[in-house]
Structures are given as structure tokens and as C-alpha cells.
Design an enzyme around this catalytic site. Sequence first.
Site, mmCIF file in Angstrom:
data_model
loop_
_atom_site.group_PDB
_atom_site.id
_atom_site.type_symbol
_atom_site.label_atom_id
_atom_site.label_comp_id
_atom_site.label_asym_id
_atom_site.label_seq_id
_atom_site.Cartn_x
_atom_site.Cartn_y
_atom_site.Cartn_z
ATOM 1 N N GLU A 74 -66.890 19.721 -71.476
ATOM 2 C CA GLU A 74 -66.826 21.381 -71.930
ATOM 3 C C GLU A 74 -67.422 21.588 -73.236
ATOM 4 O O GLU A 74 -67.699 22.821 -73.128
ATOM 5 C CB GLU A 74 -65.422 21.533 -71.749
ATOM 6 C CG GLU A 74 -64.633 21.453 -72.742
ATOM 7 C CD GLU A 74 -63.981 20.068 -72.809
ATOM 8 O OE1 GLU A 74 -63.207 19.850 -73.786
ATOM 9 O OE2 GLU A 74 -64.154 19.243 -71.956
ATOM 10 N N HIS A 80 -65.397 15.051 -73.351
ATOM 11 C CA HIS A 80 -65.478 16.496 -73.257
ATOM 12 C C HIS A 80 -66.760 17.169 -72.795
ATOM 13 O O HIS A 80 -67.467 17.792 -73.564
ATOM 14 C CB HIS A 80 -65.424 16.864 -74.734
ATOM 15 C CG HIS A 80 -64.104 16.778 -75.629
ATOM 16 N ND1 HIS A 80 -63.028 17.466 -75.196
ATOM 17 C CD2 HIS A 80 -63.446 15.858 -76.443
ATOM 18 C CE1 HIS A 80 -62.052 17.315 -76.145
ATOM 19 N NE2 HIS A 80 -62.264 16.256 -76.795
ATOM 20 N N CYS A 113 -59.490 14.467 -71.917
ATOM 21 C CA CYS A 113 -59.210 13.733 -73.654
ATOM 22 C C CYS A 113 -58.057 13.538 -73.964
ATOM 23 O O CYS A 113 -57.306 12.730 -73.080
ATOM 24 C CB CYS A 113 -59.925 14.718 -74.508
ATOM 25 S SG CYS A 113 -60.271 13.772 -76.122
#
Length: 303
Positions: free
Chosen positions: A235, A233, A142
Amino acid sequence: MPITLDKRLAAVDRLRQENIFVMESERAMTQNIRPLKILVVNLMPKKMNTEVHILRHLANTPLQLEVEFLYMATHVSKNTSNEYLQNYYRTFDDIKDKRYDGMIITGAPVEKLPFEKVDYWQELSDLMEWSKSHVFSSLHLCWGAQAGLYYHYGVDKQPLKAKLSGIYEQDLVTPSLLTRGFDDSYKCPHSRYTTVYPDQLAKTGLDILAAGKEVGVAIAATPNMRQIFSFGHFEYTRDTLAEEYFRDQKAGIDPQLPVNYFPDDDPKKKPKLTWSLAASTFFSNWINYAVYQETPYDLADLR
């Protein structure tokens, strides 16, 4: 993990053509094995949450990893105690004489600022310069991806008219081991005010691995996977975008509802998790193909 086979087996050549890591039994008998050393540069405010997000995916491999976390010493954290950081994190001065197989630079909620106005920009720049000779493969996430592009290639982020927040579809553009196992299109969370467009990378030598109409460049990498830039993202957990939405709402920012996230666009309903497989595949591919299969056994040989 590699598959160990008798080199005379008929399938060996075919598997190698498909980039399946096959190890001959003779080599397996004499192989030196050591843990992979991974450095996570955690720039997010709620560091313990990000630790869980990252480690959940790094743990999804049978390989042994030694993970260290690093924080910016030139930045005063408002959400994580100094005692916690001193006990469980490293600074750049602590690790600058070490070498790592892989490094992850996380995002940070500072994308509205020019890079040079970020209070730890010089420290982060020094770290990224150091990584050229001390880290085998660097994965930028990001804002970390935007910062890496700016530092290494001079490519600046571009402001969006409104915050990009939600679950967006991206299409694969260039075949890569990093996206091995992906469908032609996949979903990933995004949460940012800025972006990078494909034409900005035309002269960088980077491969655009995935892109989307709304998100711009989604994943880019050097052909040898030594530098990787992921603008989404992967994650994020099921609830991360919801937490951000309610946080901004409480702060009086009047945020837009994350797109393609709450069922029927109803914030009272449980968000659907639609990117978990792509996320675990991406991190596993990075560890396996970009780090494990390529990094030198002796990190002193890292170039």
C-alpha cells in the site's frame, strides 16, 4: 467482476478451468447483490495517510464496498486527534455484534516490542479471536501479519541485524489466486526490524505464496484464503519510504538509506515507483477471489 455468458458458449468450460469467474445468464437474472462490508483496523500512527493508502487500492474495483475504520480504544494516539477518531472510527465494542466480508489489519511501528508488551495487545487479540466467526477473509499487513501469525499459530517474529528498508524482489513459491497476474518475481516495499523465516511455518498448514532472500516470507495464506499474511507494504506510495527516512534522520536515528529506492542512492532524487502493478493486482485479487466470490450473501451464515 464476473463475466456473464450464455452457458452454451464453448469458452465457458475453458474459462472456468482457468478460474475466471463466469456467471450463467440465468443466474445473473436472479442474483442478489449487496455491497461488500470491509473493516480496516488502522494501527498506524498517521491514520489519515494510511486511510488514503488503503482506500486507493480498495477503490480499484468496480464492486461496491462499505468500508469502516476501527482504532484501538486501549491506546492513546499521539498523531491523530481523539475527536477525529470518535467521529470517523469505530471501536471493537461498536462492531463486535456485526459481521464483515473482509478485514484488513495494518502494520504498526511496534515490532521491537514483544507482542504482550504492546499496550493494546489484549484488545487486538480479542479482535482476532472474534474475526474467526465474524469475518470471512482477514488480510494482515506487515506487523499486523506478524501479530496474526503469533496469535493464530504461535509463530514469533525474529529480530534482524539491521532495519529492512527499501524495495526488495520476491519470488512466487506456491500458485495462488492471490498472486494471479503476478510475474514470477515482483518488487514490494518493506520497512521493519523483524522477520519470519519459511521454516517457521512448516507445521502451520499455511501456504507460502512468495518469499525473498532478504525479506524471508513475503506472503503466506491458508489454502482457503480465509487468513492472509503479507509482510511487505504493497500500500505504500512512491514517497512513503522517503518520508520515513527523512523522519528518522531528523530524529537523530541515523537511518540506513532504503535499498533499491532512490536513483543512484541519492536522497535528493525522486524515487522510482516499481511496485504499483503488483500492489493493485494483489488487493484486487483479495477482493475478488478471497472475498467476493466466496463470502455468503447473508453474513449471518458466516462460519
